[in-house]
Design an enzyme around this catalytic site. Structure first.
Site, PDB file in Angstrom:
ATOM      1  N   SER A 130      -1.395  -7.741 -10.354  1.00 35.77           N
ATOM      2  CA  SER A 130      -1.650  -6.733  -9.327  1.00 35.77           C
ATOM      3  C   SER A 130      -3.077  -6.222  -9.399  1.00 35.77           C
ATOM      4  O   SER A 130      -3.638  -6.057 -10.475  1.00 35.77           O
ATOM      5  CB  SER A 130      -0.687  -5.551  -9.482  1.00 35.77           C
ATOM      6  OG  SER A 130      -0.975  -4.566  -8.509  1.00 35.77           O
ATOM      7  N   LYS A 185       6.984  -6.394 -11.686  1.00 31.29           N
ATOM      8  CA  LYS A 185       6.003  -6.457 -10.591  1.00 31.29           C
ATOM      9  C   LYS A 185       6.653  -6.113  -9.255  1.00 31.29           C
ATOM     10  O   LYS A 185       6.057  -5.436  -8.409  1.00 31.29           O
ATOM     11  CB  LYS A 185       5.383  -7.864 -10.536  1.00 31.29           C
ATOM     12  CG  LYS A 185       4.424  -8.102  -9.342  1.00 31.29           C
ATOM     13  CD  LYS A 185       3.274  -7.095  -9.324  1.00 31.29           C
ATOM     14  CE  LYS A 185       2.115  -7.510  -8.437  1.00 31.29           C
ATOM     15  NZ  LYS A 185       2.416  -7.936  -7.106  1.00 31.29           N
ATOM     16  N   HIS A 188       7.006  -2.453  -9.135  1.00 40.69           N
ATOM     17  CA  HIS A 188       5.645  -1.946  -8.857  1.00 40.69           C
ATOM     18  C   HIS A 188       5.375  -1.972  -7.357  1.00 40.69           C
ATOM     19  O   HIS A 188       4.878  -1.003  -6.778  1.00 40.69           O
ATOM     20  CB  HIS A 188       4.621  -2.813  -9.606  1.00 40.69           C
ATOM     21  CG  HIS A 188       3.207  -2.690  -9.108  1.00 40.69           C
ATOM     22  ND1 HIS A 188       2.769  -3.283  -7.931  1.00 40.69           N
ATOM     23  CD2 HIS A 188       2.126  -2.045  -9.616  1.00 40.69           C
ATOM     24  CE1 HIS A 188       1.503  -2.995  -7.742  1.00 40.69           C
ATOM     25  NE2 HIS A 188       1.083  -2.258  -8.747  1.00 40.69           N
ATOM     26  N   ASN A 189       5.713  -3.082  -6.712  1.00 44.70           N
ATOM     27  CA  ASN A 189       5.445  -3.197  -5.277  1.00 44.70           C
ATOM     28  C   ASN A 189       6.311  -2.239  -4.475  1.00 44.70           C
ATOM     29  O   ASN A 189       5.862  -1.696  -3.454  1.00 44.70           O
ATOM     30  CB  ASN A 189       5.681  -4.634  -4.818  1.00 44.70           C
ATOM     31  CG  ASN A 189       4.593  -5.581  -5.277  1.00 44.70           C
ATOM     32  OD1 ASN A 189       3.733  -5.209  -6.071  1.00 44.70           O
ATOM     33  ND2 ASN A 189       4.617  -6.807  -4.810  1.00 44.70           N
ATOM     34  N   GLU A 192       4.714   1.001  -4.750  1.00 43.04           N
ATOM     35  CA  GLU A 192       3.519   0.937  -3.896  1.00 43.04           C
ATOM     36  C   GLU A 192       3.881   1.249  -2.440  1.00 43.04           C
ATOM     37  O   GLU A 192       3.190   2.027  -1.773  1.00 43.04           O
ATOM     38  CB  GLU A 192       2.915  -0.454  -4.005  1.00 43.04           C
ATOM     39  CG  GLU A 192       1.699  -0.723  -3.157  1.00 43.04           C
ATOM     40  CD  GLU A 192       1.278  -2.189  -3.250  1.00 43.04           C
ATOM     41  OE1 GLU A 192       1.116  -2.830  -2.192  1.00 43.04           O
ATOM     42  OE2 GLU A 192       1.135  -2.694  -4.382  1.00 43.04           O
TER      43      GLU A 192
END
Length: 484
Positions: A130, A185, A188-189, A192
């Site tokens: 990222s 991940k 995380h997205n 986000e």
């Protein structure tokens, strides 16, 4: 000729090129390869000119240039392309060689690929990367998982090229087996998505509600970035609001209000549904993008569906501070939900996730990097088995301070007809989570009424299920399964 390259990278789009140059800067010799081999020559003659980067025009040539154990990293489109390259690579590799997928792959695909390649004596890493173009070039956040035996062979490379935070600590560490890296991940997205939606709602309240101009909002976000909300996304929002079009007007005002998405936020929501974890804010962020895509319908509806005027009166400075507090409190809820999801996934998949370590990996390099993450690391360092971030002393105190402003913003937005789905659902989750009794008793009675789904009783031990013949006409047989 003796092989001299440390690692190969397949895929010469912007991320791939920048990561290769980053590795070169840190003293590693990289072999660059691309399916369209002319891109290899273009890269060597332009961006990589004067570096130690080597090129290859075939899989065979690429593998031949690598030291053992061979390390091959792919930065290609998730899905079929990854599997196709794996099948091309396998015949040219030998036991102990390592294939790395650095794309945004679905974590179940990483599970499958790890098992498949280990059955052939090879090792596999599925790693989240990222930070976008800038991160790839200057230092991304890297979240590797897969075959544990592979980590020792890539650790130095990954940690060298990753972002660094206070004390030179790398934003990269081993996450866990199989798909753990890509799962983290994915979360995380999802976070986000939530962060971006919250910022957009703050912007909407200021623009539509307070009538503020882009330059005025630029000043607000500049100030916010000096305090608790200091983050990459607040920083770029500040910058965006300062950019003018050719005619001198704010560029942001001319951008069509329809948002795209690549699907990783959707994957996060689907996983949460499978695991029964209420990541309500991320879900609203995904659905808000879907609503934005209904542009033509919204324009038509605006002519027929009327609501209150959005203008917010009163003390502007005070309400801007209320928005800041609401954004901060909602952000805490978003991360709390993300960590709830990772904890449930770890239990389901037998992963031993280091939650403080994950916050550290996100502290620099990635899109959600922020000052805020150091407090999450402290929370899990102090109490590794913390059930929910909302119960940490620091975050509990921060929510308490922000609560009055948060409620005022959500209530005012509702009265003025300004949609704030992320702010609102964050507050609703907070109120539900802190409430010892919810109306699900009535819901369970309804389920038992129409489907004999049974219920538990407050005056009996958990795990004992009861059924009532609510009408006197039904039977005494209950449903064979019970889903909480």
């Amino acid at each position: 000729m003796e092989p001299t390259a440390d690692i190969a990278l397949i895929g010469l789009a912007v991320m791939g090129q920048n990561l290769i140059l980053n590795m070169n800067d840190h003293g590693y010799t990289v072999v660059a390869y691309n399916r369209t081999t002319s891109k290899v020559d273009d890269f060597l003659n332009k961006e990589a000119k004067g570096t130690k980067v080597q090129g290859a025009h075939s899989i065979e040539e690429m593998v031949a240039k690598l030291k053992r154990p061979r390390r091959v990293m792919m930065l290609v489109k998730a899905g079929a392309a990854v599997d196709e390259f794996i099948e091309q690579l396998v015949p040219h590799l030998e036991a102990g060689d390592i294939i790395i997928d650095g794309g945004n792959s679905l974590y179940q695909d990483t599970d499958r690929r790890t098992k498949y390649l280990e059955s052939k004596g090879l090792l596999f890493i599925g790693t989240g990367v990222s930070g976008g173009e800038e991160g790839a070039r200057r230092g991304p956040s890297i979240m590797p998982g897969g075959s544990p035996a592979a980590w020792a062979h890539v650790k130095d490379i990954f940690q060298s090229v990753s972002a660094k935070v206070e004390g030179g600590v790398p934003c990269c560490d081993w996450v866990g087996e199989n798909g753990a890296g890509h799962y983290v991940k994915m979360v995380h997205n999802g976070i986000e998505y939530g962060d971006m939606q919250l910022i957009c709602e703050a912007y909407h309240l200021m623009s539509a509600g307070l009538g503020m101009t882009a330059p005025e909002m630029h000043e607000v976000f500049s100030e916010w970035n000096k305090g608790e909300l200091d983050s990459y996304l607040i920083e770029i929002t500040r910058d965006i609001l300062a950019v003018k079009d050719a005619d001198g007007s704010p560029l942001v005002d001319k951008i069509l209000d329809t948002a795209g998405q690549k699907g990783t936020g959707k994957w996060t929501v689907i996983s949460s549904q499978d695991l029964g974890v209420p990541i309500t804010l991320m879900a609203e962020a995904v659905y808000s993008r879907c609503v934005s895509a209904l542009k033509e319908e919204r324009v038509a509806a605006a002519r027929k569906l009327k609501g209150p005027r959005p203008a917010i009166s009163g003390d502007r400075k005070k309400f801007i501070e209320d928005i800041r507090q609401a954004l901060y409190a909602s952000k805490i809820v978003s991360y709390a939900q993300g960590y709830m999801l990772m904890r449930a996934a770890a239990k389901e998949n037998n992963w031993k996730l280091n939650y403080g370590g994950i916050a550290l990996m996100w502290r620099g390099g990635c899109i959600i990097r922020s000052r805020f993450l150091s407090k999450i690391k402290e929370a899990f360092d102090n109490k590794p088995n913390l059930n929910n971030l909302l119960l940490d002393d620091f975050f509990r105190a921060e929510i308490k301070k922000a609560q009055k402003s948060w409620r005022n913003v959500v209530a005012t937005a509702a009265k003025k007809g300004i949609p704030t789905p992320a702010f609102s659902t964050a507050l609703n989750f907070f109120d539900a989570y802190r409430n010892p009794r919810l109306p699900a008793n009535l819901l369970q009675a309804q389920r038992d009424y129409f489907g004999a789904h049974t219920y538990e009783r407050l005056d009996q031990p958990r795990g004992q299920f009861f059924h009532t013949n609510w009408t006197g006409r039904g039977g005494d047989v209950s449903s064979s399964t019970y889903n909480a």
